[in-house]
Every structure is written in C-alpha cells, then in structure tokens.
Scaffold this motif. Structure first.
Motif, PDB file in Angstrom:
ATOM      1  N   ARG A 120     -25.894 -42.091   5.095  1.00  0.00           N
ATOM      2  CA  ARG A 120     -25.676 -42.426   3.693  1.00  0.00           C
ATOM      3  C   ARG A 120     -26.559 -43.611   3.337  1.00  0.00           C
ATOM      4  N   GLY A 142     -27.336 -46.219   0.082  1.00  0.00           N
ATOM      5  CA  GLY A 142     -26.753 -46.574  -1.202  1.00  0.00           C
ATOM      6  C   GLY A 142     -27.189 -47.910  -1.733  1.00  0.00           C
ATOM      7  N   TRP A 143     -26.674 -48.178  -2.909  1.00  0.00           N
ATOM      8  CA  TRP A 143     -26.864 -49.456  -3.577  1.00  0.00           C
ATOM      9  C   TRP A 143     -25.502 -49.981  -4.023  1.00  0.00           C
ATOM     10  N   TYR A 144     -25.273 -51.229  -3.741  1.00  0.00           N
ATOM     11  CA  TYR A 144     -24.088 -51.936  -4.205  1.00  0.00           C
ATOM     12  C   TYR A 144     -24.554 -53.120  -5.044  1.00  0.00           C
ATOM     13  N   LEU A 180     -19.737 -50.397  -5.342  1.00  0.00           N
ATOM     14  CA  LEU A 180     -20.710 -49.321  -5.162  1.00  0.00           C
ATOM     15  C   LEU A 180     -21.344 -48.983  -6.498  1.00  0.00           C
ATOM     16  N   ALA A 201     -24.389 -46.612  -6.443  1.00  0.00           N
ATOM     17  CA  ALA A 201     -24.834 -45.238  -6.227  1.00  0.00           C
ATOM     18  C   ALA A 201     -25.103 -45.035  -4.751  1.00  0.00           C
ATOM     19  N   ARG A 202     -24.975 -43.786  -4.306  1.00  0.00           N
ATOM     20  CA  ARG A 202     -25.344 -43.484  -2.941  1.00  0.00           C
ATOM     21  C   ARG A 202     -25.805 -42.050  -2.835  1.00  0.00           C
ATOM     22  N   ARG A 253     -25.475 -36.827  -4.382  1.00  0.00           N
ATOM     23  CA  ARG A 253     -25.521 -38.154  -5.001  1.00  0.00           C
ATOM     24  C   ARG A 253     -24.175 -38.504  -5.637  1.00  0.00           C
ATOM     25  N   GLU A 254     -23.832 -39.753  -5.561  1.00  0.00           N
ATOM     26  CA  GLU A 254     -22.617 -40.250  -6.210  1.00  0.00           C
ATOM     27  C   GLU A 254     -22.976 -41.497  -7.002  1.00  0.00           C
ATOM     28  N   TYR A 255     -22.335 -41.629  -8.159  1.00  0.00           N
ATOM     29  CA  TYR A 255     -22.607 -42.780  -9.018  1.00  0.00           C
ATOM     30  C   TYR A 255     -21.297 -43.398  -9.497  1.00  0.00           C
ATOM     31  N   ILE A 272     -30.534 -42.528  -8.161  1.00  0.00           N
ATOM     32  CA  ILE A 272     -30.856 -42.879  -6.778  1.00  0.00           C
ATOM     33  C   ILE A 272     -31.700 -41.752  -6.185  1.00  0.00           C
ATOM     34  N   CYS A 330     -28.982 -53.058  -0.895  1.00  0.00           N
ATOM     35  CA  CYS A 330     -29.056 -51.707  -0.371  1.00  0.00           C
ATOM     36  C   CYS A 330     -28.238 -51.640   0.911  1.00  0.00           C
TER      37      CYS A 330
END
Length: 114
Positions: free
Chosen positions: A32, A34-36, A46, A48-49, A56-58, A68, A94
């Motif tokens: 995984r 992502g960005w926090y 969180l 997005a990842r 993808r999840e936002y 992302i 990240c």
C-alpha cells in the motif's frame, strides 16, 4: 524502504500542487502506498492510498479534487492536488506498507492561502 517526499509549497485557493514520494528501491513489493496529512493541532489523517492491485481510496474531503498515482519504473508515487482549499493546509507525509511494516517519508508542507 526509504521514502523521500517532495513538492509542497504555498498556493492560493483554487490552485494545484503535485507531491511526489520516491523510494530508494523498487516499489513493486510495497502493498500500500499512501499520503497522510497533519494540520496544526490535529491528528494525522489518511488522504489517499493506492493498493498493489491499483485500487484507490480517498478521504471524503478530497474526493474529486486529489488523485493518487504510482510509477513503478520511477519507484515513486504521487498526489495531484487540484482545487485546493485553505483546509488542505497541512504537512503531508507519504506512507508505504511492506510485509506489515509501515514506512514514512519526511513531511512536506502545503499551505493554501485564502
């Protein structure tokens, strides 16, 4: 895994910024990516990842504005941020998960002026 985030800066409301996270090695095995973000006085959240299968999840607050993506050839992943709002102001981190271990890059600051 050693992550290096870059791309933060100052932008006006409605503007765009792109963040990059580069790994020292291949990202092919990272499960995984992502960005926090963490705003002053708030908990890290969180943004997005993206999973290894491309899912993808936002966060609801950024859906439709942030994207992302990843580039295995460049051992990097990205966060394109459009239509930025003052509430997007935060330090962005990240994050990568490999074999149940979590890695963090150093933060990059994003400031959105009103």
């Amino acid at each position: 895994v050693q992550l290096q985030a870059s791309g933060g800066g100052l932008v006006q409301t409605g503007g765009s910024l792109g963040l990059s996270c580069a790994n020292s090695g291949t990202i092919a095995r990272i499960n995984r990516m992502g960005w926090y973000r963490q705003a002053a006085g708030k908990e890290r959240e969180l943004v997005a990842r993206i999973m290894s299968d491309g899912t993808r999840e936002y966060a609801d607050s950024v859906k439709g504005r942030f994207t992302i993506s990843r580039d295995n050839a460049k051992n990097s992943w990205y966060l394109q941020m459009n239509s930025l709002k003052p509430e997007d102001t935060a330090v962005y981190y990240c994050n990568g998960v490999l074999l149940f271990r979590t890695y963090w890059g150093q933060g990059t600051e994003v400031t959105v002026s009103s």
